[in-house]
Design an enzyme around this catalytic site. Structure first.
Site, PDB file in Angstrom:
ATOM      1  N   GLU A 104      -1.260   7.459 -21.963  1.00 21.97           N
ATOM      2  CA  GLU A 104      -2.703   7.584 -21.734  1.00 21.97           C
ATOM      3  C   GLU A 104      -3.433   7.762 -23.061  1.00 21.97           C
ATOM      4  O   GLU A 104      -2.943   8.473 -23.935  1.00 21.97           O
ATOM      5  CB  GLU A 104      -2.945   8.798 -20.825  1.00 21.97           C
ATOM      6  CG  GLU A 104      -4.356   8.923 -20.313  1.00 21.97           C
ATOM      7  CD  GLU A 104      -4.499  10.055 -19.278  1.00 21.97           C
ATOM      8  OE1 GLU A 104      -3.696  10.129 -18.321  1.00 21.97           O
ATOM      9  OE2 GLU A 104      -5.418  10.862 -19.453  1.00 21.97           O
ATOM     10  N   ASP A 106      -7.250   8.850 -24.207  1.00 14.48           N
ATOM     11  CA  ASP A 106      -8.430   9.440 -23.556  1.00 14.48           C
ATOM     12  C   ASP A 106      -9.627   9.672 -24.434  1.00 14.48           C
ATOM     13  O   ASP A 106      -9.510  10.289 -25.489  1.00 14.48           O
ATOM     14  CB  ASP A 106      -8.097  10.891 -23.135  1.00 14.48           C
ATOM     15  CG  ASP A 106      -7.251  10.972 -21.922  1.00 14.48           C
ATOM     16  OD1 ASP A 106      -7.444  10.163 -21.026  1.00 14.48           O
ATOM     17  OD2 ASP A 106      -6.395  11.873 -21.889  1.00 14.48           O
ATOM     18  N   GLU A 108     -13.071  11.809 -23.442  1.00 14.99           N
ATOM     19  CA  GLU A 108     -13.751  12.548 -22.383  1.00 14.99           C
ATOM     20  C   GLU A 108     -15.001  13.176 -22.976  1.00 14.99           C
ATOM     21  O   GLU A 108     -14.935  13.770 -24.048  1.00 14.99           O
ATOM     22  CB  GLU A 108     -12.860  13.652 -21.808  1.00 14.99           C
ATOM     23  CG  GLU A 108     -11.854  13.148 -20.796  1.00 14.99           C
ATOM     24  CD  GLU A 108     -11.111  14.285 -20.107  1.00 14.99           C
ATOM     25  OE1 GLU A 108     -11.139  14.361 -18.877  1.00 14.99           O
ATOM     26  OE2 GLU A 108     -10.511  15.110 -20.826  1.00 14.99           O
ATOM     27  N   HIS A 121     -13.985  14.824 -26.378  1.00 20.20           N
ATOM     28  CA  HIS A 121     -12.616  15.309 -26.310  1.00 20.20           C
ATOM     29  C   HIS A 121     -11.698  14.080 -26.334  1.00 20.20           C
ATOM     30  O   HIS A 121     -11.942  13.112 -25.617  1.00 20.20           O
ATOM     31  CB  HIS A 121     -12.501  16.079 -24.989  1.00 20.20           C
ATOM     32  CG  HIS A 121     -11.150  16.566 -24.633  1.00 20.20           C
ATOM     33  ND1 HIS A 121     -10.746  17.855 -24.855  1.00 20.20           N
ATOM     34  CD2 HIS A 121     -10.115  15.945 -24.024  1.00 20.20           C
ATOM     35  CE1 HIS A 121      -9.506  18.011 -24.406  1.00 20.20           C
ATOM     36  NE2 HIS A 121      -9.106  16.872 -23.907  1.00 20.20           N
ATOM     37  N   ASN A 123      -7.443  12.614 -26.489  1.00 20.55           N
ATOM     38  CA  ASN A 123      -6.043  12.994 -26.311  1.00 20.55           C
ATOM     39  C   ASN A 123      -5.189  11.729 -26.257  1.00 20.55           C
ATOM     40  O   ASN A 123      -5.685  10.651 -25.915  1.00 20.55           O
ATOM     41  CB  ASN A 123      -5.874  13.811 -25.017  1.00 20.55           C
ATOM     42  CG  ASN A 123      -4.649  14.723 -25.046  1.00 20.55           C
ATOM     43  OD1 ASN A 123      -3.840  14.678 -25.962  1.00 20.55           O
ATOM     44  ND2 ASN A 123      -4.511  15.546 -24.015  1.00 20.55           N
ATOM     45  N   GLU A 133      -4.807  17.252 -28.269  1.00 22.94           N
ATOM     46  CA  GLU A 133      -6.256  17.205 -28.186  1.00 22.94           C
ATOM     47  C   GLU A 133      -6.919  17.310 -29.558  1.00 22.94           C
ATOM     48  O   GLU A 133      -6.508  18.118 -30.389  1.00 22.94           O
ATOM     49  CB  GLU A 133      -6.782  18.359 -27.324  1.00 22.94           C
ATOM     50  CG  GLU A 133      -6.293  18.358 -25.889  1.00 22.94           C
ATOM     51  CD  GLU A 133      -4.958  19.056 -25.691  1.00 22.94           C
ATOM     52  OE1 GLU A 133      -4.328  19.425 -26.703  1.00 22.94           O
ATOM     53  OE2 GLU A 133      -4.548  19.213 -24.527  1.00 22.94           O
ATOM     54  N   ASP A 197     -15.415  24.245 -13.791  1.00 25.94           N
ATOM     55  CA  ASP A 197     -14.484  25.370 -13.954  1.00 25.94           C
ATOM     56  C   ASP A 197     -13.944  25.455 -15.383  1.00 25.94           C
ATOM     57  O   ASP A 197     -13.375  26.464 -15.766  1.00 25.94           O
ATOM     58  CB  ASP A 197     -13.332  25.273 -12.940  1.00 25.94           C
ATOM     59  CG  ASP A 197     -12.669  23.914 -12.927  1.00 25.94           C
ATOM     60  OD1 ASP A 197     -13.319  22.921 -13.325  1.00 25.94           O
ATOM     61  OD2 ASP A 197     -11.494  23.835 -12.544  1.00 25.94           O
ATOM     62  N   TRP A 198     -14.116  24.392 -16.205  1.00 25.43           N
ATOM     63  CA  TRP A 198     -13.615  24.477 -17.587  1.00 25.43           C
ATOM     64  C   TRP A 198     -14.443  23.764 -18.650  1.00 25.43           C
ATOM     65  O   TRP A 198     -14.344  24.085 -19.834  1.00 25.43           O
ATOM     66  CB  TRP A 198     -12.173  23.953 -17.673  1.00 25.43           C
ATOM     67  CG  TRP A 198     -12.019  22.500 -17.280  1.00 25.43           C
ATOM     68  CD1 TRP A 198     -11.760  22.035 -16.025  1.00 25.43           C
ATOM     69  CD2 TRP A 198     -12.138  21.351 -18.123  1.00 25.43           C
ATOM     70  NE1 TRP A 198     -11.706  20.655 -16.035  1.00 25.43           N
ATOM     71  CE2 TRP A 198     -11.934  20.223 -17.311  1.00 25.43           C
ATOM     72  CE3 TRP A 198     -12.406  21.160 -19.492  1.00 25.43           C
ATOM     73  CZ2 TRP A 198     -11.999  18.909 -17.804  1.00 25.43           C
ATOM     74  CZ3 TRP A 198     -12.450  19.859 -19.985  1.00 25.43           C
ATOM     75  CH2 TRP A 198     -12.245  18.751 -19.141  1.00 25.43           C
ATOM     76  N   GLY A 202     -16.061  26.471 -21.967  1.00 26.90           N
ATOM     77  CA  GLY A 202     -14.863  26.977 -21.310  1.00 26.90           C
ATOM     78  C   GLY A 202     -15.064  27.366 -19.853  1.00 26.90           C
ATOM     79  O   GLY A 202     -14.282  28.150 -19.305  1.00 26.90           O
TER      80      GLY A 202
END
Ligand SMILES: *[C@@H]1O[C@H](CO)[C@@H](O)[C@H](O)[C@H]1NC(C)=O
Length: 288
Positions: A104, A106, A108, A121, A123, A133, A197-198, A202
């Protein structure tokens, strides 16, 4: 007279139309992509196939994928991200293979409160293992306009580009025992979803649903790639350009500028996270 007649208007029109189709085929979402999540209600292809929009509200997010699968290529897309208060939302744009030991690559985009910066972000997973990351702020407002985000994936390297400026390079260091994605075909995916949630600070900033629907737009998808079909790959005519592409001195300078000024997280400096020692590629990525 009839024998020397000039081509009929119909013929000329037909010719013009086929030229137009050829010119737009590259960037036409009807031909290149399928909306596979939130189709019709939240994900839509518009403007004759030139624009694709994803939206997110309390009932659903949305996403699309490329019709083709690729084994190496240079994938480009213009994105305009959710404007205003986008905290809690994530726009993912990535290549991925299938299976337990998937590969993968990524991008993001993690949204934020109005006036606060998105986080880009990145990865790389090879054989199901990520934990690589790196995160960046951008040097422009990614919600004000379309910008080009590209992934170069050839047998020697993976490079992440923003507006043609390299921000990250993941080299093939297989000879040092670092797995590199090179055997599994990957498809392009993009989704807009709720990750409050993240995602933002954070998880401290929650999605403000009163601002919904959140909307991201896409244009000018281009895949210079080896496309997988019927068990073999068929490469674009200019394969010799991207297949051997590397970063010259000037491009490396640009990358250094981004990394010096806009990188906010790098797994390669996170010694707390890797008490047994940093991943192998971290020590060598500047050497080869
Ligand atoms: C959101 O803004 C805060 C404060 O400016 C910043 O610390 C954070 O990195 C930004 N981005 C995200 C996705 O949290």
């Amino acid at each position: 007279m009839a024998a020397f007649r000039s081509p009929s208007t119909g013929m000329v029109l037909l010719l013009l139309m086929s030229l137009l189709v050829a010119a737009f085929a590259d960037g036409n979402f009807y031909q290149s992509c399928d909306v596979v999540w939130g189709h019709g209600s939240h994900g839509m292809i518009q403007e004759g196939g030139e624009l694709l929009s994803l939206s997110l509200d309390k009932t659903s997010g949305s996403g699309f994928q490329s019709k083709d699968e690729y084994l190496f290529g240079k994938i480009e897309m213009q994105l305009k991200l959710v404007p205003g208060n986008s905290a809690g939302t994530v726009t993912a744009y990535y290549l991925s293979s299938k299976g337990e030991t998937w590969d993968e690559i990524d991008f993001e985009f993690l949204g934020n409160l109005s006036g606060h910066p998105y986080i880009l972000h990145t990865n790389v997973f090879s054989q199901g293992k990520g934990k690589r990351e790196q995160q960046f702020y951008l040097w422009f407002d990614p919600t004000a306009d379309f910008h080009t985000y590209s992934i170069l994936w050839n047998p020697q390297r993976i490079v992440f580009y923003v507006d043609n400026i390299p921000i990250r390079e993941f080299k093939n260091l297989e000879f040092l025992g670092v797995p590199f994605p090179k055997n599994k075909k990957m498809r392009l995916y993009s989704t807009l979803w709720n990750a409050d949630d993240w995602a933002t600070r954070g998880g401290l900033e929650k999605t403000d649903w009163s601002q919904a629907p959140f909307k991201a737009s896409y244009k000018k998808f281009k895949a210079d790639a080896c496309v997988w079909s019927y068990g073999s790959s068929h490469c674009s005519p200019n394969k010799n350009v991207w297949f051997w592409e590397e970063l010259n001195f000037a491009k490396k300078g640009q990358m250094r500028w981004v990394r010096d000024n806009y990188m906010i997280y790098d797994y390669c400096t996170d010694t707390k996270r890797f008490p047994q020692g940093l991943p192998t590629e971290c020590a060598f990525s500047n050497l080869f």
